[in-house]
Scaffold this active site. Structure first.
Site, PDB file in Angstrom:
ATOM      1  N   HIS A  73      89.441  -4.471  57.110  1.00  0.00           N
ATOM      2  CA  HIS A  73      88.272  -3.835  57.719  1.00  0.00           C
ATOM      3  C   HIS A  73      88.126  -4.151  59.204  1.00  0.00           C
ATOM      4  O   HIS A  73      87.225  -3.607  59.871  1.00  0.00           O
ATOM      5  CB  HIS A  73      86.998  -4.256  56.974  1.00  0.00           C
ATOM      6  CG  HIS A  73      85.958  -3.180  56.897  1.00  0.00           C
ATOM      7  ND1 HIS A  73      85.886  -2.133  57.795  1.00  0.00           N
ATOM      8  CD2 HIS A  73      84.940  -2.968  56.029  1.00  0.00           C
ATOM      9  CE1 HIS A  73      84.883  -1.344  57.493  1.00  0.00           C
ATOM     10  NE2 HIS A  73      84.286  -1.824  56.417  1.00  0.00           N
TER      11      HIS A  73
ATOM     12  N   ASP B  69      88.386   1.455  58.982  1.00  0.00           N
ATOM     13  CA  ASP B  69      87.041   1.703  58.474  1.00  0.00           C
ATOM     14  C   ASP B  69      87.104   2.577  57.222  1.00  0.00           C
ATOM     15  O   ASP B  69      88.164   3.089  56.840  1.00  0.00           O
ATOM     16  CB  ASP B  69      86.180   2.372  59.542  1.00  0.00           C
ATOM     17  CG  ASP B  69      85.881   1.435  60.709  1.00  0.00           C
ATOM     18  OD1 ASP B  69      85.715   0.225  60.455  1.00  0.00           O
ATOM     19  OD2 ASP B  69      85.824   1.906  61.852  1.00  0.00           O
TER      20      ASP B  69
END
Length: 418
Positions: free
Chosen positions: A390, A394
């Site tokens: 992450h 995204d």
């Protein structure tokens, strides 16, 4: 050894000082990451000196041993698991003494990262990731070596902070006691590969904030095509047609559509890889795991992918993989369905930023839309799960890429030629 190899661990010497050896006879075994390799003698002669022992970590280019040669050539170098042979001009030594140097040879890798050995040392010495990365490396392309870390520890005056000042203090929770029943329980020591896997998995979870997304795909057409054509495919190409090359093909196509999933993180920079090299997590007979790599997967057709996948799988089972065949992956897949798992939450294979798990294909009643309306039909269904880093991936990118892989599998052309 391959472009990214800069050191190897000696597993075992098969010869001692004073032993005669023949040219190309194996004299020692070495290990790099998860692959063991044999080192052959460059000439016939007698071993006069051995400079490193079992479990020693040796840098590329170091002399391992000297051989008193029978011939008139000296100074030749050999390459372990060689990608190319490196030779020196023949030079007679004084007093007609001819010595052969057995060396580790390899090419440099500009994308080198912290090896499991360095990570293990850092963990034992309580070094933060930032502190390790600050150590100047003396290896190829600045890669940090074992000696660099030890030299740093000798001269370290204070540790670098690994968390922001406003971060909550870490708790020193003691490890829970393990109850051991003498005579009933038994202790199994981790082998070298299992220790490296353990270190690599811990490092990955500490480095990348993992997020996992899931989708379900209908692969009825794909399964039907494969079942119909697998015998003809094997007869025509002399290759077994499994689902793996089809999965690799779909992933490679999706990476072309979403290249930012095919990246690595280097500090504050994102390295976008031009090559699409798909690692395929493979279970070994001893229960350990290895990840051979399908290089340039997007440039191969289905028969070529099948041949590559079958070769890598067979070489893995027989412990015949070459160092280059487990290096350089940019994205990894793990077929957890092989073991009957419905889905999985795989750990990212560093320094990649995503890994795809493929669950078991199961027939289930599903509601489908036809010309007559909604109907219930027997369909072949499977789950895909994508774990991604992450820091740089995204939800939009991860979800879009995962959906694209599913689309390629669901929309498989049943008229695909073999």
């Amino acid at each position: 050894m391959g472009e990214s190899i800069s050191e190897a661990t000696i597993i075992n010497w098969l010869k001692n000082v004073g032993d005669p050896v023949d040219a190309e006879e194996t004299i020692l075994e070495v290990a790099t990451d998860k692959v063991d390799s044999d080192v052959p003698s460059p000439v016939s002669g007698v071993i006069t000196e051995i400079r490193f022992g079992k479990d020693d970590v040796v840098k590329v280019g170091e002399v391992l041993a000297l051989i008193d040669a029978d011939g008139n050539v000296a100074g030749k170098k050999i390459t372990i698991g060689k990608t190319e042979e490196v030779k020196q001009a023949a030079k007679p030594l004084p007093n007609d003494t001819k010595k052969e140097e057995v060396k580790l040879q390899a090419r440099s890798n500009p994308d080198a990262f912290l090896s499991p050995l360095i990570i293990s040392i850092a963990q034992k010495e309580n070094l933060s990731l930032e502190e390790v990365q600050s150590i100047p490396g003396s290896g190829a392309d600045g890669r940090i070596q074992k000696s660099d870390v030890f030299n740093y520890l000798k001269n370290r005056k204070y540790p670098l902070k690994s968390t922001p000042q406003n971060a909550a203090p870490s708790t020193l929770y003691p490890a829970p006691k393990i109850n051991y029943v003498e005579g009933k329980d038994r202790i199994v020591e981790m082998d070298r590969m299992r220790r490296m896997i353990a270190d690599h998995m811990v490092y990955s979870k500490q480095t990348s904030p993992h997020v996992t997304s899931y989708i379900e795909v209908d692969v009825t057409n794909l399964v039907g095509w494969r079942n119909k054509n697998k015998d003809v495919f094997a007869e025509k190409h002399n290759q077994k047609l499994t689902f793996t090359p089809i999965f690799v093909d779909a992933v490679a196509k999706a990476i072309v559509d979403y290249p930012m999933i095919n990246v690595s993180v280097d500090g504050k920079n994102i390295i976008v890889h031009s090559d699409i090299n798909i690692g395929m997590a493979t279970a070994l007979p001893n229960g350990n795991l290895i990840v051979p790599v399908v290089k340039n997967a997007n440039e191969k057709n289905l028969p070529e992918l099948a041949a590559t996948v079958n070769h890598l799988a067979e070489s893995s089972r027989n412990n015949e993989l070459k160092p280059d065949e487990v290096q350089g992956s940019t994205f990894t897949i793990s077929n957890v369905g092989t073991f009957g798992s419905l889905m999985g939450t795989p750990i990212i294979n560093q320094p990649e930023v995503a890994i795809l798990a493929l669950g078991i294909i199961k027939k289930r009643p599903e509601v489908i839309t036809t010309e007559k309306g909604d109907e219930i039909a027997i369909r072949s269904m499977m789950y895909l799960s994508l774990s991604f880093d992450h820091r740089v991936v995204d939800g939009f990118l991860g979800g879009s890429f995962l959906r694209k892989v599913g689309d390629y599998l669901e929309q498989f052309d049943i008229n695909t030629a073999i």
